[in-house]
Design an enzyme around this catalytic site. Structure first.
Site, PDB file in Angstrom:
ATOM      1  N   SER A  33       0.829  -1.384   0.045  1.00 58.69           N
ATOM      2  CA  SER A  33      -0.085  -0.056  -0.053  1.00 58.69           C
ATOM      3  C   SER A  33       0.971   1.237  -0.146  1.00 58.69           C
ATOM      4  CB  SER A  33      -1.102   0.125   1.419  1.00 58.69           C
ATOM      5  OG  SER A  33      -1.786  -1.056   1.317  1.00 58.69           O
ATOM      6  N   HIS A  64      -3.908   0.286  -4.648  1.00 64.20           N
ATOM      7  CA  HIS A  64      -3.481  -1.048  -5.150  1.00 64.20           C
ATOM      8  C   HIS A  64      -3.491  -1.112  -6.647  1.00 64.20           C
ATOM      9  CE1 HIS A  64      -2.487  -3.066  -1.327  1.00 64.20           C
ATOM     10  NE2 HIS A  64      -3.198  -2.242  -0.891  1.00 64.20           N
ATOM     11  N   HIS A  86      -5.440  -9.055  -1.222  1.00 65.20           N
ATOM     12  CA  HIS A  86      -5.162  -9.456   0.207  1.00 65.20           C
ATOM     13  C   HIS A  86      -6.453 -10.497   0.550  1.00 65.20           C
ATOM     14  CE1 HIS A  86      -3.564  -5.515   0.323  1.00 65.20           C
ATOM     15  NE2 HIS A  86      -3.030  -5.988   1.396  1.00 65.20           N
ATOM     16  N   TYR A  88      -8.415 -10.826   2.841  1.00 66.39           N
ATOM     17  CA  TYR A  88      -9.839 -10.127   3.555  1.00 66.39           C
ATOM     18  C   TYR A  88     -10.709  -9.977   2.199  1.00 66.39           C
ATOM     19  CZ  TYR A  88      -7.325  -5.709   2.398  1.00 66.39           C
ATOM     20  OH  TYR A  88      -6.855  -4.427   1.813  1.00 66.39           O
ATOM     21  N   GLU A  89     -10.124  -9.796   0.989  1.00 65.86           N
ATOM     22  CA  GLU A  89     -10.989  -9.618  -0.070  1.00 65.86           C
ATOM     23  C   GLU A  89     -11.901 -10.875  -0.387  1.00 65.86           C
ATOM     24  OE1 GLU A  89      -9.361  -7.031  -3.319  1.00 65.86           O
ATOM     25  OE2 GLU A  89      -7.473  -7.326  -1.948  1.00 65.86           O
ATOM     26  N   ALA A 116       2.886  -2.036   3.818  1.00 61.51           N
ATOM     27  CA  ALA A 116       2.740  -0.866   5.016  1.00 61.51           C
ATOM     28  C   ALA A 116       2.284  -1.627   6.308  1.00 61.51           C
ATOM     29  CB  ALA A 116       1.568  -0.021   4.381  1.00 61.51           C
ATOM     30  N   MET A 217      -1.538  -6.773   6.875  1.00 59.95           N
ATOM     31  CA  MET A 217      -2.462  -7.760   6.470  1.00 59.95           C
ATOM     32  C   MET A 217      -1.903  -8.632   5.448  1.00 59.95           C
ATOM     33  SD  MET A 217      -5.720  -5.266   6.813  1.00 59.95           S
ATOM     34  CE  MET A 217      -5.840  -4.186   8.390  1.00 59.95           C
ATOM     35  N   SER A 218      -0.745  -8.858   5.272  1.00 61.13           N
ATOM     36  CA  SER A 218      -0.327  -9.422   3.931  1.00 61.13           C
ATOM     37  C   SER A 218       0.953 -10.215   4.411  1.00 61.13           C
ATOM     38  CB  SER A 218      -0.029  -8.503   2.862  1.00 61.13           C
ATOM     39  OG  SER A 218       1.073  -7.319   3.176  1.00 61.13           O
ATOM     40  N   ASN A 241       1.866   4.076  10.468  1.00 62.47           N
ATOM     41  CA  ASN A 241       1.285   4.599  11.591  1.00 62.47           C
ATOM     42  C   ASN A 241       1.890   4.068  12.703  1.00 62.47           C
ATOM     43  OD1 ASN A 241      -0.575   2.417   9.968  1.00 62.47           O
ATOM     44  ND2 ASN A 241      -1.081   2.226  12.354  1.00 62.47           N
ATOM     45  N   HIS A 253      -7.070   4.300   6.211  1.00 60.77           N
ATOM     46  CA  HIS A 253      -6.263   3.855   4.958  1.00 60.77           C
ATOM     47  C   HIS A 253      -5.654   5.253   4.424  1.00 60.77           C
ATOM     48  CE1 HIS A 253      -5.404   1.216   1.713  1.00 60.77           C
ATOM     49  NE2 HIS A 253      -6.030   1.856   1.016  1.00 60.77           N
TER      50      HIS A 253
HETATM   51  N1  HPA Z   1      -2.723  -2.591  11.286  1.00 63.84           N
HETATM   52  C1  HPA Z   1      -2.658  -3.420  10.152  1.00 63.84           C
HETATM   53  N2  HPA Z   1      -2.198  -3.214   9.069  1.00 63.84           N
HETATM   54  C2  HPA Z   1      -1.657  -2.045   8.529  1.00 63.84           C
HETATM   55  C3  HPA Z   1      -1.766  -1.062   9.661  1.00 63.84           C
HETATM   56  C4  HPA Z   1      -2.222  -1.107  11.132  1.00 63.84           C
HETATM   57  O1  HPA Z   1      -1.980  -0.243  11.913  1.00 63.84           O
HETATM   58  N3  HPA Z   1      -0.994   0.057   9.173  1.00 63.84           N
HETATM   59  C5  HPA Z   1      -0.944  -0.443   7.738  1.00 63.84           C
HETATM   60  N4  HPA Z   1      -1.482  -1.654   7.660  1.00 63.84           N
END
Ligand code: HPA
Length: 279
Positions: A33, A64, A86, A88-89, A116, A217-218, A241, A253
């Protein structure tokens, strides 16, 4: 048994890619991302939108872009995934990781994976990079491992070792490159969660307590598949973050994509430096 991905499907997709590119890439990369602009540095690019390939899991997430970029970077022939799909999709794990299988069948030896991630280690700041030294397979540890289903013996063993999933030599090169380019490279453990909801403060305090440095998440399932096929793996997270362990801030996001703009130049120098230094 379930509708598991077959070698025939993988080879069909690999053949479609092979017929559309004029190089034989040795290095495969996935850009996470906000990191897509890294692909703009590829010289003499050939593009293949994911939607034009059979069996490819297509992503719908903003940020993406969803295409393969094949070309040259630092003298190496590379195949770059600009965006990923991902879990989750809704795709099953074996199908989410089809692209890594296709890389293996194309003869790719090096797998550079980026993402990310949220910084769970309190010393990490948004915009930092983290070299992934190990991972926690939270999604698959007791369930949907990407290798679940009949083993593809032509690719790797039923019970692949994961004691050294992240390549020691590539990590050493990455540390050296960061030093030469004068930026700080954090190191740590990445945990892969299913998403798509971000973590609660209690989730995050739990993850910190069990030794997690960054959360996303990947990546984890992709690395397992890459190692099953004996590719050498380099993993780098862009910290987008700070994980919100006390519930005082929110995660969006948009902030993940925004941090990508700070992370991209560093990620570009790191990847270019490593490419220059692999034999
Ligand atoms: N949590 C999960 N996935 C992420 C985060 C997060 O804080 N930041 C970027 N991808």
């Amino acid at each position: 048994m379930g509708n598991f991905l077959t070698l025939k499907e993988i080879d069909q997709t690999a053949e479609e890619v092979r017929s559309r590119i004029s190089r034989k890439p040795r290095v495969g990369m996935i850009l996470g991302s906000g990191l897509g602009p890294l692909a703009d540095r590829v010289k003499n690019p050939e593009y293949i939108p994911y939607g034009e390939l059979s069996h490819w899991p297509v992503s719908s997430v903003v940020g993406h872009e969803g295409r393969l970029v094949v070309g040259e970077l630092e003298g190496q022939d590379v195949l770059v995934m600009q965006g990923r799909t991902h879990y989750y999709e809704g795709h099953e794990m074996d199908r989410v990781t089809l692209p890594v299988r296709v890389m293996q069948r194309l003869g790719i030896e090096y797998f550079f994976v980026t993402n990310a991630a949220g910084g769970v280690n309190p010393e990490f700041e948004p915009g930092d990079l983290m070299l992934i030294t190990d991972h926690l397979n939270f999604v698959g540890m007791a369930g949907p491992n990407p290798l679940r289903g009949p083993n593809l013996d032509e690719i790797g063993p039923r019970f692949p070792d994961m004691s050294q999933a992240y390549d020691l030599e590539l990590m050493a090169i990455a540390r050296q490159v960061a030093k030469e380019n004068d930026f700080h490279l954090n190191e740590g453990v990445y945990v892969g969660l299913a998403g798509p909801s971000f973590e609660t403060p209690a989730d995050l305090r739990f993850l910190r307590a069990i030794g997690v440095d960054a959360v996303g998440m990947s990546t984890v399932h992709e690395v397992i598949v890459a190692r099953h096929g004996s590719m050498r793996v380099l993993g780098v997270s862009g910290i987008s973050n700070k994980a919100n362990l006390d519930g005082s801030t929110i995660t969006t996001h948009e902030e993940v994509l925004e941090a990508g703009r700070v992370i991209v130049p560093k990620m570009v120098s790191l990847m270019r430096g490593v490419l220059k230094n692999i034999s």
